[in-house]
Each structure stands twice: as C-alpha cells, then as structure tokens.
Motif scaffolding. Structure first.
Motif, PDB file in Angstrom:
ATOM      1  N   TYR A  76       0.868  -1.169   0.000  1.00 32.49           N
ATOM      2  CA  TYR A  76       0.000   0.000   0.000  1.00 32.49           C
ATOM      3  C   TYR A  76       0.910   1.226   0.000  1.00 32.49           C
ATOM      4  CZ  TYR A  76      -4.152  -2.782   0.814  1.00 32.49           C
ATOM      5  OH  TYR A  76      -5.180  -3.680   0.667  1.00 32.49           O
ATOM      6  N   LEU A  77       0.833   2.030  -1.056  1.00 27.51           N
ATOM      7  CA  LEU A  77       1.779   3.129  -1.247  1.00 27.51           C
ATOM      8  C   LEU A  77       1.406   4.379  -0.467  1.00 27.51           C
ATOM      9  CD1 LEU A  77       2.158   2.612  -5.076  1.00 27.51           C
ATOM     10  CD2 LEU A  77       3.789   1.931  -3.297  1.00 27.51           C
ATOM     11  N   ALA A  78       0.178   4.828  -0.598  1.00 26.68           N
ATOM     12  CA  ALA A  78      -0.290   6.042   0.075  1.00 26.68           C
ATOM     13  C   ALA A  78      -1.758   6.236  -0.258  1.00 26.68           C
ATOM     14  CB  ALA A  78       0.510   7.263  -0.381  1.00 26.68           C
ATOM     15  N   PRO A  79      -2.450   7.028   0.553  1.00 25.36           N
ATOM     16  CA  PRO A  79      -3.821   7.380   0.179  1.00 25.36           C
ATOM     17  C   PRO A  79      -3.812   8.114  -1.168  1.00 25.36           C
ATOM     18  CG  PRO A  79      -3.344   8.076   2.427  1.00 25.36           C
ATOM     19  CD  PRO A  79      -2.045   7.643   1.826  1.00 25.36           C
ATOM     20  N   CYS A  80      -4.845   7.949  -1.939  1.00 20.27           N
ATOM     21  CA  CYS A  80      -4.908   8.603  -3.253  1.00 20.27           C
ATOM     22  C   CYS A  80      -4.862  10.119  -3.153  1.00 20.27           C
ATOM     23  CB  CYS A  80      -6.154   8.158  -4.003  1.00 20.27           C
ATOM     24  SG  CYS A  80      -6.045   6.448  -4.569  1.00 20.27           S
ATOM     25  N   ALA A  81      -5.215  10.663  -2.021  1.00 20.30           N
ATOM     26  CA  ALA A  81      -5.143  12.113  -1.833  1.00 20.30           C
ATOM     27  C   ALA A  81      -3.703  12.605  -1.743  1.00 20.30           C
ATOM     28  CB  ALA A  81      -5.913  12.514  -0.577  1.00 20.30           C
ATOM     29  N   ASP A  82      -2.741  11.695  -1.627  1.00 23.52           N
ATOM     30  CA  ASP A  82      -1.332  12.068  -1.469  1.00 23.52           C
ATOM     31  C   ASP A  82      -0.481  11.431  -2.573  1.00 23.52           C
ATOM     32  OD1 ASP A  82       1.121  12.920  -0.574  1.00 23.52           O
ATOM     33  OD2 ASP A  82       0.895  12.114   1.459  1.00 23.52           O
ATOM     34  N   SER A  83      -0.630  11.954  -3.783  1.00 29.80           N
ATOM     35  CA  SER A  83       0.134  11.428  -4.932  1.00 29.80           C
ATOM     36  C   SER A  83       1.633  11.603  -4.750  1.00 29.80           C
ATOM     37  CB  SER A  83      -0.304  12.121  -6.225  1.00 29.80           C
ATOM     38  OG  SER A  83      -1.637  11.833  -6.510  1.00 29.80           O
ATOM     39  N   GLU A  84       2.042  12.663  -4.074  1.00 31.15           N
ATOM     40  CA  GLU A  84       3.475  12.894  -3.832  1.00 31.15           C
ATOM     41  C   GLU A  84       4.077  11.747  -3.023  1.00 31.15           C
ATOM     42  OE1 GLU A  84       5.563  15.279  -4.904  1.00 31.15           O
ATOM     43  OE2 GLU A  84       4.063  16.498  -5.937  1.00 31.15           O
ATOM     44  N   GLN A  85       3.391  11.344  -1.951  1.00 25.11           N
ATOM     45  CA  GLN A  85       3.888  10.252  -1.112  1.00 25.11           C
ATOM     46  C   GLN A  85       3.884   8.931  -1.877  1.00 25.11           C
ATOM     47  OE1 GLN A  85       5.376  10.415   1.873  1.00 25.11           O
ATOM     48  NE2 GLN A  85       5.806   8.238   1.660  1.00 25.11           N
ATOM     49  N   ALA A  86       2.842   8.709  -2.665  1.00 23.94           N
ATOM     50  CA  ALA A  86       2.777   7.479  -3.459  1.00 23.94           C
ATOM     51  C   ALA A  86       3.939   7.417  -4.453  1.00 23.94           C
ATOM     52  CB  ALA A  86       1.442   7.387  -4.186  1.00 23.94           C
ATOM     53  N   ALA A  87       4.249   8.549  -5.094  1.00 22.42           N
ATOM     54  CA  ALA A  87       5.376   8.589  -6.031  1.00 22.42           C
ATOM     55  C   ALA A  87       6.690   8.320  -5.308  1.00 22.42           C
ATOM     56  CB  ALA A  87       5.420   9.938  -6.743  1.00 22.42           C
ATOM     57  N   GLU A  88       6.836   8.877  -4.113  1.00 21.25           N
ATOM     58  CA  GLU A  88       8.031   8.623  -3.303  1.00 21.25           C
ATOM     59  C   GLU A  88       8.181   7.129  -3.011  1.00 21.25           C
ATOM     60  OE1 GLU A  88      11.462   9.417  -1.075  1.00 21.25           O
ATOM     61  OE2 GLU A  88      10.347  10.768  -2.373  1.00 21.25           O
ATOM     62  N   GLU A  89       7.088   6.497  -2.638  1.00 25.48           N
ATOM     63  CA  GLU A  89       7.110   5.066  -2.308  1.00 25.48           C
ATOM     64  C   GLU A  89       7.437   4.207  -3.525  1.00 25.48           C
ATOM     65  OE1 GLU A  89       6.980   3.813   0.759  1.00 25.48           O
ATOM     66  OE2 GLU A  89       6.762   5.827   1.564  1.00 25.48           O
ATOM     67  N   VAL A  90       6.877   4.557  -4.678  1.00 20.31           N
ATOM     68  CA  VAL A  90       7.203   3.829  -5.913  1.00 20.31           C
ATOM     69  C   VAL A  90       8.694   3.948  -6.195  1.00 20.31           C
ATOM     70  CG1 VAL A  90       6.894   3.754  -8.420  1.00 20.31           C
ATOM     71  CG2 VAL A  90       4.909   4.001  -6.941  1.00 20.31           C
ATOM     72  N   GLY A  91       9.228   5.155  -6.039  1.00 19.00           N
ATOM     73  CA  GLY A  91      10.666   5.355  -6.242  1.00 19.00           C
ATOM     74  C   GLY A  91      11.506   4.516  -5.305  1.00 19.00           C
ATOM     75  N   LEU A  92      11.084   4.425  -4.048  1.00 21.56           N
ATOM     76  CA  LEU A  92      11.817   3.604  -3.076  1.00 21.56           C
ATOM     77  C   LEU A  92      11.775   2.124  -3.453  1.00 21.56           C
ATOM     78  CD1 LEU A  92      10.734   5.324   0.265  1.00 21.56           C
ATOM     79  CD2 LEU A  92      12.988   5.397  -0.822  1.00 21.56           C
ATOM     80  N   LEU A  93      10.663   1.677  -4.023  1.00 24.84           N
ATOM     81  CA  LEU A  93      10.560   0.281  -4.451  1.00 24.84           C
ATOM     82  C   LEU A  93      11.418  -0.014  -5.676  1.00 24.84           C
ATOM     83  CD1 LEU A  93       6.701  -0.338  -4.148  1.00 24.84           C
ATOM     84  CD2 LEU A  93       8.493  -1.370  -2.738  1.00 24.84           C
ATOM     85  N   LEU A  94      11.406   0.894  -6.643  1.00 22.96           N
ATOM     86  CA  LEU A  94      12.054   0.610  -7.928  1.00 22.96           C
ATOM     87  C   LEU A  94      13.529   0.976  -8.004  1.00 22.96           C
ATOM     88  CD1 LEU A  94       9.305   1.642 -10.495  1.00 22.96           C
ATOM     89  CD2 LEU A  94      10.056  -0.656  -9.867  1.00 22.96           C
TER      90      LEU A  94
END
Length: 106
Positions: A76-94
């Motif tokens: 689970y990357l982040a709530p959809c209201a926080d695209s910045e955090q989700a992008a950060e998490e994707v970067g950490l994974l990849l």
C-alpha cells in the motif's frame, strides 16, 4: 473468502483520475509510465526509461477510510489524496532494482 466482507471496487473513472494525478507526479520525478486503463482494474505501469524491463504496476483500491494506491507487489503506497507520497514510495521500491540492472550503486 472466510467471512470477509469485500468493499465495492473503486469505479474505473475514479481510478483513472487518481492514476493520472500520480502519473503527473511520477513524470516530474523522472519516471516513465504506461497507462493500462483497459485492464480491470485500471493499472499504471511505472518504470525507468533506462531499464524498461523493470517496473511496478499501480492500481487504486478501496480501504475502510479512503481509496489508496496499491502496488502489484502488494505494498500500500499512500492514500490517493497524497500522490506525492505514493510517487516517493514507488521510487523507493524501484530505485534499487533499476540501479542493480544498470550496474550502479545508487
């Protein structure tokens, strides 16, 4: 399903809208994306242009409180209201996978 009550799925329209917002943030951070909105549920494939064979698919799922971005790896990357955090998490994974594929120690 062992007595679990499943939440109704997030609509395709809402999923695409949320994934488009995430896509814009990912592009600003240098990630490439491919929309797979014909899939059910809609997916956003995220990858590095330098290593396009390594990527993560992201979808939108409903949780008890709000929709979240979910990676295909189950994170689970982040709530959809926080695209910045989700992008950060994707970067950490990849990033470690891309760095390894490119032979660097980033």
């Amino acid at each position: 399903m062992g007595g679990q009550v499943l939440a109704p799925p997030v609509s395709s329209f809402t999923s695409r809208r949320r994934l488009n917002a995430l896509r814009r943030v990912l592009h600003k951070r240098g990630w490439a994306t491919r929309r797979r909105y014909e899939a059910s549920p809609p997916l956003l494939l995220v990858f590095s242009a330098q290593a396009p064979h390594i990527g993560e698919s992201v979808t939108v799922v409903r949780t008890p409180h709000e929709p979240w971005f979910l990676a295909c790896s189950g994170v689970y990357l982040a709530p959809c209201a926080d695209s910045e955090q989700a992008a950060e998490e994707v970067g950490l994974l990849l990033t470690p996978w891309v760095a390894a594929a490119l032979g660097s120690s980033e």
